[in-house]
Scaffold this motif. Structure first.
Motif, PDB file in Angstrom:
ATOM      1  N   MET A 103       0.839  -1.189   0.000  1.00 51.82           N
ATOM      2  CA  MET A 103       0.000   0.000   0.000  1.00 51.82           C
ATOM      3  C   MET A 103       0.876   1.241   0.000  1.00 51.82           C
ATOM      4  O   MET A 103       1.834   1.326   0.757  1.00 51.82           O
ATOM      5  N   LEU A 104       0.507   2.200  -0.849  1.00 52.28           N
ATOM      6  CA  LEU A 104       1.147   3.510  -0.826  1.00 52.28           C
ATOM      7  C   LEU A 104       0.091   4.523  -0.403  1.00 52.28           C
ATOM      8  O   LEU A 104      -0.946   4.670  -1.063  1.00 52.28           O
ATOM      9  N   ASP A 105       0.338   5.184   0.718  1.00 56.25           N
ATOM     10  CA  ASP A 105      -0.631   6.126   1.290  1.00 56.25           C
ATOM     11  C   ASP A 105      -0.398   7.509   0.692  1.00 56.25           C
ATOM     12  O   ASP A 105       0.351   8.323   1.222  1.00 56.25           O
ATOM     13  N   LEU A 106      -1.056   7.760  -0.430  1.00 55.06           N
ATOM     14  CA  LEU A 106      -0.892   9.041  -1.116  1.00 55.06           C
ATOM     15  C   LEU A 106      -1.473  10.187  -0.302  1.00 55.06           C
ATOM     16  O   LEU A 106      -0.984  11.320  -0.362  1.00 55.06           O
ATOM     17  N   GLY A 107      -2.524   9.892   0.467  1.00 56.23           N
ATOM     18  CA  GLY A 107      -3.183  10.922   1.256  1.00 56.23           C
ATOM     19  C   GLY A 107      -2.281  11.529   2.310  1.00 56.23           C
ATOM     20  O   GLY A 107      -2.419  12.708   2.655  1.00 56.23           O
ATOM     21  N   SER A 108      -1.341  10.750   2.810  1.00 53.45           N
ATOM     22  CA  SER A 108      -0.421  11.250   3.835  1.00 53.45           C
ATOM     23  C   SER A 108       0.864  11.801   3.237  1.00 53.45           C
ATOM     24  O   SER A 108       1.730  12.292   3.974  1.00 53.45           O
ATOM     25  N   GLY A 109       1.001  11.663   1.928  1.00 55.52           N
ATOM     26  CA  GLY A 109       2.225  12.116   1.281  1.00 55.52           C
ATOM     27  C   GLY A 109       3.364  11.122   1.378  1.00 55.52           C
ATOM     28  O   GLY A 109       4.507  11.456   1.071  1.00 55.52           O
ATOM     29  N   ALA A 110       3.074   9.887   1.788  1.00 55.73           N
ATOM     30  CA  ALA A 110       4.118   8.873   1.935  1.00 55.73           C
ATOM     31  C   ALA A 110       4.748   8.553   0.583  1.00 55.73           C
ATOM     32  O   ALA A 110       4.081   8.560  -0.452  1.00 55.73           O
ATOM     33  N   THR A 111       6.022   8.271   0.582  1.00 50.10           N
ATOM     34  CA  THR A 111       6.735   7.908  -0.637  1.00 50.10           C
ATOM     35  C   THR A 111       7.220   6.464  -0.612  1.00 50.10           C
ATOM     36  O   THR A 111       7.674   5.946  -1.635  1.00 50.10           O
ATOM     37  N   THR A 112       7.116   5.818   0.542  1.00 45.75           N
ATOM     38  CA  THR A 112       7.555   4.435   0.689  1.00 45.75           C
ATOM     39  C   THR A 112       6.350   3.542   0.949  1.00 45.75           C
ATOM     40  O   THR A 112       5.592   3.781   1.896  1.00 45.75           O
ATOM     41  N   PRO A 113       6.144   2.513   0.129  1.00 45.49           N
ATOM     42  CA  PRO A 113       5.007   1.623   0.353  1.00 45.49           C
ATOM     43  C   PRO A 113       5.241   0.706   1.542  1.00 45.49           C
ATOM     44  O   PRO A 113       6.387   0.444   1.923  1.00 45.49           O
ATOM     45  N   GLN A 114       4.140   0.227   2.129  1.00 46.13           N
ATOM     46  CA  GLN A 114       4.235  -0.718   3.228  1.00 46.13           C
ATOM     47  C   GLN A 114       3.497  -1.997   2.874  1.00 46.13           C
ATOM     48  O   GLN A 114       2.505  -1.977   2.138  1.00 46.13           O
TER      49      GLN A 114
END
Length: 360
Positions: A103-114
């Motif tokens: 998952m890549l959390d675009l809403g939080s601005g994350a750049t690293t998937p988990q």
């Protein structure tokens, strides 16, 4: 009621009422370097995710005029076989041959998937669902299980043993349909997700390639390798409306009685009109009205197999991937094979139901 729509020609030399045009289709500015396995539009915006055998899930922003640009991507470190979006469009998911979903959390601005899910074998399908008001994902694997995940937890909320390896899966509202090897279809009511509501065998005689829920969640369409599509309602009271039809077939050269049969690779329902598309190994796509049992539009060959399709959230853009679909095995793949995503703008009555059609 076989052939009720009639066989869909691969191409036409002249424009007719049912012959559409691809002349204005726009190419996605894609970076994929291998076959495209899945496409998924965000349910709330113009963002499109593309899962590729080059190990990556690419995310693009697509505007209403077809202009587009790449935004970011996830590297799964193994072929990406499926992608989907959360209900609010904030998270994008990818799953594949690494036996994991990310998952890549675009809403939080994350750049690293988990990593948010894992199976014992490759994950063929991933879908975003809502179970009792809780947003979750469900994954289907070649390990013969589906698993439900709350992305805030490490372990699955539930795991369900399926009849066979999961080949295709789709969901709409509280309906989840899972198509497996040996032509089984397992139907789930997400109000009781841990137990199949019913299990049937596909009404089609050969291997399932794709399955897609009706827009009103009363049933599903299923496509197979023999160039056929079936319309199937969930409840027995509606069974008189079930039927199948031939599509993605061509008359063999210089013959009248022999047809070349192509796989139906993808079925997508229009989010507004409830009509649907089929796309196949013959390199064509078609729009259909299931209630009128009528083909709305057919389109010329696009220059290669169509491996997957999707409509955007408001039904104004139809995306289709021109890519090798592996129907002839690894030996038929080559670097010269087309590998692109095309954007077809929906205009006029292309996807509107047939006037005066009998509606259920």
């Amino acid at each position: 009621m076989a052939g009720i729509f009639g066989s869909a020609p691969a191409a036409a030399t002249s424009t007719t009422a049912t012959q559409g045009s691809i002349a204005n289709d726009v190419t996605l500015n894609g970076a994929q370097t291998d076959s495209i396995q899945d496409l998924s539009f965000s349910p709330v915006s113009g963002h499109l995710s593309v899962a590729s055998w080059d190990n990556k899930v690419y995310i693009y922003e697509v505007n209403e005029d077809g202009s587009n640009q790449g935004k970011t991507m996830m590297d799964l470190k193994a072929p990406a076989l499926s992608t989907c979006w959360s209900k609010d469009g904030r998270q994008v998911f990818g799953a594949g041959a690494n036996n994991q979903a990310m998952m890549l959390d675009l809403g939080s601005g994350a750049t690293t998937p988990q990593t948010v899910a894992a199976h014992d074998q490759p994950i063929k399908c991933i879908e975003s669902i809502s179970v009792n008001g809780q947003n979750m994902i469900v994954t289907g694997s070649w390990d013969k299980t589906i698993k439900y995940w709350d992305c805030r937890q490490q372990n699955p909320v539930a795991s369900v043993q399926c009849k066979e390896r999961v080949y295709a899966m789709d969901t709409r509202d509280q309906l989840l349909v899972v198509a497996t090897a040996d032509r089984y279809v397992e139907i789930f009511n997400l109000n009781q997700p841990a137990t199949a509501y019913k299990t049937i065998q596909s009404p089609l005689k050969w291997q399932t390639r794709t399955i897609s829920c009706f827009a009103d969640a009363t049933g599903f369409a299923i496509g197979s390798i023999e160039g056929r599509c079936a319309i199937q309602y969930v409840e027995e009271k509606d069974s008189s409306s079930n039927f199948s039809f031939k599509c993605h077939r061509q008359n063999a050269p210089n013959t009248r009685d022999v047809s070349n049969v192509y796989s139906v690779n993808s079925i997508s329902f229009h989010p507004v009109h409830g009509t649907f598309s089929t796309a196949g190994s013959d390199g064509t796509f078609h729009f259909w009205d299931k209630d009128a049992k009528h083909r709305l539009k057919g389109y010329p060959e696009v220059g290669g197999s169509i491996s997957c399709t999707d409509f955007n959230h408001n039904g104004t853009i139809f995306a289709y991937a021109v890519s090798y679909d592996w129907h002839q095995g690894y030996a038929a793949n080559n670097p010269q094979y087309p590998n692109k995503v095309m954007l077809h703008g929906i205009s006029g009555d292309e996807c509107k139901p047939r006037p005066n059609a009998k509606k259920r």
